[in-house]
Design a protein around this motif. Sequence first.
Motif, PDB file in Angstrom:
ATOM      1  N   ASP A   1       8.973 -41.250 -18.193  1.00  0.00           N
ATOM      2  CA  ASP A   1       9.704 -42.506 -18.017  1.00  0.00           C
ATOM      3  C   ASP A   1       8.994 -43.575 -18.857  1.00  0.00           C
ATOM      4  O   ASP A   1       7.818 -43.876 -18.607  1.00  0.00           O
ATOM      5  CB  ASP A   1       9.702 -42.902 -16.544  1.00  0.00           C
ATOM      6  N   PRO A   2       9.658 -44.147 -19.845  1.00  0.00           N
ATOM      7  CA  PRO A   2       9.002 -45.124 -20.723  1.00  0.00           C
ATOM      8  C   PRO A   2       8.393 -46.315 -19.978  1.00  0.00           C
ATOM      9  O   PRO A   2       7.414 -46.893 -20.430  1.00  0.00           O
ATOM     10  CB  PRO A   2      10.114 -45.588 -21.660  1.00  0.00           C
ATOM     11  N   ARG A   3       8.942 -46.662 -18.833  1.00  0.00           N
ATOM     12  CA  ARG A   3       8.363 -47.776 -18.068  1.00  0.00           C
ATOM     13  C   ARG A   3       6.991 -47.414 -17.534  1.00  0.00           C
ATOM     14  O   ARG A   3       6.104 -48.278 -17.460  1.00  0.00           O
ATOM     15  CB  ARG A   3       9.277 -48.159 -16.904  1.00  0.00           C
TER      16      ARG A   3
ATOM     17  N   VAL B   1       6.390 -35.722  -5.616  1.00  0.00           N
ATOM     18  CA  VAL B   1       5.352 -36.369  -6.421  1.00  0.00           C
ATOM     19  C   VAL B   1       5.831 -37.759  -6.831  1.00  0.00           C
ATOM     20  O   VAL B   1       6.893 -37.902  -7.448  1.00  0.00           O
ATOM     21  CB  VAL B   1       5.021 -35.539  -7.678  1.00  0.00           C
ATOM     22  N   VAL B   2       5.063 -38.780  -6.469  1.00  0.00           N
ATOM     23  CA  VAL B   2       5.437 -40.154  -6.806  1.00  0.00           C
ATOM     24  C   VAL B   2       4.348 -40.884  -7.590  1.00  0.00           C
ATOM     25  O   VAL B   2       4.542 -42.023  -8.003  1.00  0.00           O
ATOM     26  CB  VAL B   2       5.815 -40.974  -5.546  1.00  0.00           C
ATOM     27  N   GLY B   3       3.198 -40.234  -7.778  1.00  0.00           N
ATOM     28  CA  GLY B   3       2.135 -40.895  -8.508  1.00  0.00           C
ATOM     29  C   GLY B   3       0.972 -39.960  -8.748  1.00  0.00           C
ATOM     30  O   GLY B   3       0.964 -38.807  -8.296  1.00  0.00           O
ATOM     31  N   LEU B   4      -0.005 -40.475  -9.479  1.00  0.00           N
ATOM     32  CA  LEU B   4      -1.206 -39.729  -9.810  1.00  0.00           C
ATOM     33  C   LEU B   4      -2.372 -40.693  -9.849  1.00  0.00           C
ATOM     34  O   LEU B   4      -2.248 -41.812 -10.373  1.00  0.00           O
ATOM     35  CB  LEU B   4      -1.055 -39.040 -11.176  1.00  0.00           C
ATOM     36  N   GLY B   5      -3.489 -40.283  -9.303  1.00  0.00           N
ATOM     37  CA  GLY B   5      -4.713 -41.077  -9.367  1.00  0.00           C
ATOM     38  C   GLY B   5      -5.899 -40.151  -9.575  1.00  0.00           C
ATOM     39  O   GLY B   5      -5.796 -38.937  -9.368  1.00  0.00           O
TER      40      GLY B   5
ATOM     41  N   ARG C   1       5.454 -43.846  -9.903  1.00  0.00           N
ATOM     42  CA  ARG C   1       6.834 -43.790 -10.392  1.00  0.00           C
ATOM     43  C   ARG C   1       7.444 -45.190 -10.418  1.00  0.00           C
ATOM     44  O   ARG C   1       7.398 -45.909  -9.419  1.00  0.00           O
ATOM     45  CB  ARG C   1       7.651 -42.878  -9.463  1.00  0.00           C
ATOM     46  N   PRO C   2       8.035 -45.601 -11.541  1.00  0.00           N
ATOM     47  CA  PRO C   2       8.565 -46.964 -11.674  1.00  0.00           C
ATOM     48  C   PRO C   2       9.607 -47.360 -10.638  1.00  0.00           C
ATOM     49  O   PRO C   2       9.656 -48.522 -10.234  1.00  0.00           O
ATOM     50  CB  PRO C   2       9.159 -46.980 -13.085  1.00  0.00           C
ATOM     51  N   ASP C   3      10.426 -46.425 -10.183  1.00  0.00           N
ATOM     52  CA  ASP C   3      11.434 -46.794  -9.183  1.00  0.00           C
ATOM     53  C   ASP C   3      10.806 -47.118  -7.828  1.00  0.00           C
ATOM     54  O   ASP C   3      11.495 -47.606  -6.930  1.00  0.00           O
ATOM     55  CB  ASP C   3      12.504 -45.708  -9.041  1.00  0.00           C
ATOM     56  N   LEU C   4       9.495 -46.883  -7.702  1.00  0.00           N
ATOM     57  CA  LEU C   4       8.790 -47.176  -6.448  1.00  0.00           C
ATOM     58  C   LEU C   4       7.748 -48.291  -6.605  1.00  0.00           C
ATOM     59  O   LEU C   4       6.939 -48.497  -5.705  1.00  0.00           O
ATOM     60  CB  LEU C   4       8.130 -45.894  -5.917  1.00  0.00           C
ATOM     61  N   TRP C   5       7.774 -48.972  -7.744  1.00  0.00           N
ATOM     62  CA  TRP C   5       6.842 -50.084  -7.936  1.00  0.00           C
ATOM     63  C   TRP C   5       7.081 -51.155  -6.874  1.00  0.00           C
ATOM     64  O   TRP C   5       8.188 -51.331  -6.371  1.00  0.00           O
ATOM     65  CB  TRP C   5       7.038 -50.706  -9.314  1.00  0.00           C
ATOM     66  N   ARG C   6       6.025 -51.884  -6.576  1.00  0.00           N
ATOM     67  CA  ARG C   6       6.052 -53.038  -5.672  1.00  0.00           C
ATOM     68  C   ARG C   6       6.427 -52.664  -4.231  1.00  0.00           C
ATOM     69  O   ARG C   6       6.966 -53.473  -3.498  1.00  0.00           O
ATOM     70  CB  ARG C   6       6.977 -54.131  -6.194  1.00  0.00           C
TER      71      ARG C   6
END
Length: 178
Positions: free
Chosen positions: A37-39, A81-85, A105-110
């Motif tokens: 995802d480019p974002r 999977v929604v992120g990586l750290g 994942r950008p759709d889950l930002w904020r």
Amino acid sequence: MSRGTVPRAQPVLASERLTLAPLVPGHTEGLVALFADPRASRYFPVDFSDERAARDLVAGRLAYAGPPELGYWAWLLDGQVVGLGHLQPARDLPSRLIETGWCVRPDLWRQGLATEAIGALLDYALSGLRLPAVWALVGSGNTPSIGFAHRLGFLSVGERRLDDGVAQVFVRTADHSL
């Protein structure tokens, strides 16, 4: 990890809504979608919207061969999977320092997911492993992550020139509570 201690395996961690699972091949497709995802990848030096580049990135993360109690964690929300750290010996700072990094994942930002996940990683590193500090390098143009680092209690301690630009150097010490 202090000298003389027995290495322990990278644990599964949890926050209020997330499970942070040690990275395994089964997480690949979710992470490729995240990084493609480019974002999500706009602050990276490589265009991960190219699926091959995203797959290579994930393969590199899966090949982590550092201390067994450190590594990469996939962030799972309801099994997805929604992120990586990560927590790992620093690549662009002295290697005795442990650094963290994140991507969600950008759709889950904020929605507070990165705060939960990195909070769990910091608690594990600073309390569980008793590290004196955790470091982070954030690209100077990545204003959202710079603000995020400040909100998590990281202190900006300077800049570091990297092959792909300049990064802000942040440190979060064990005596700073969230």
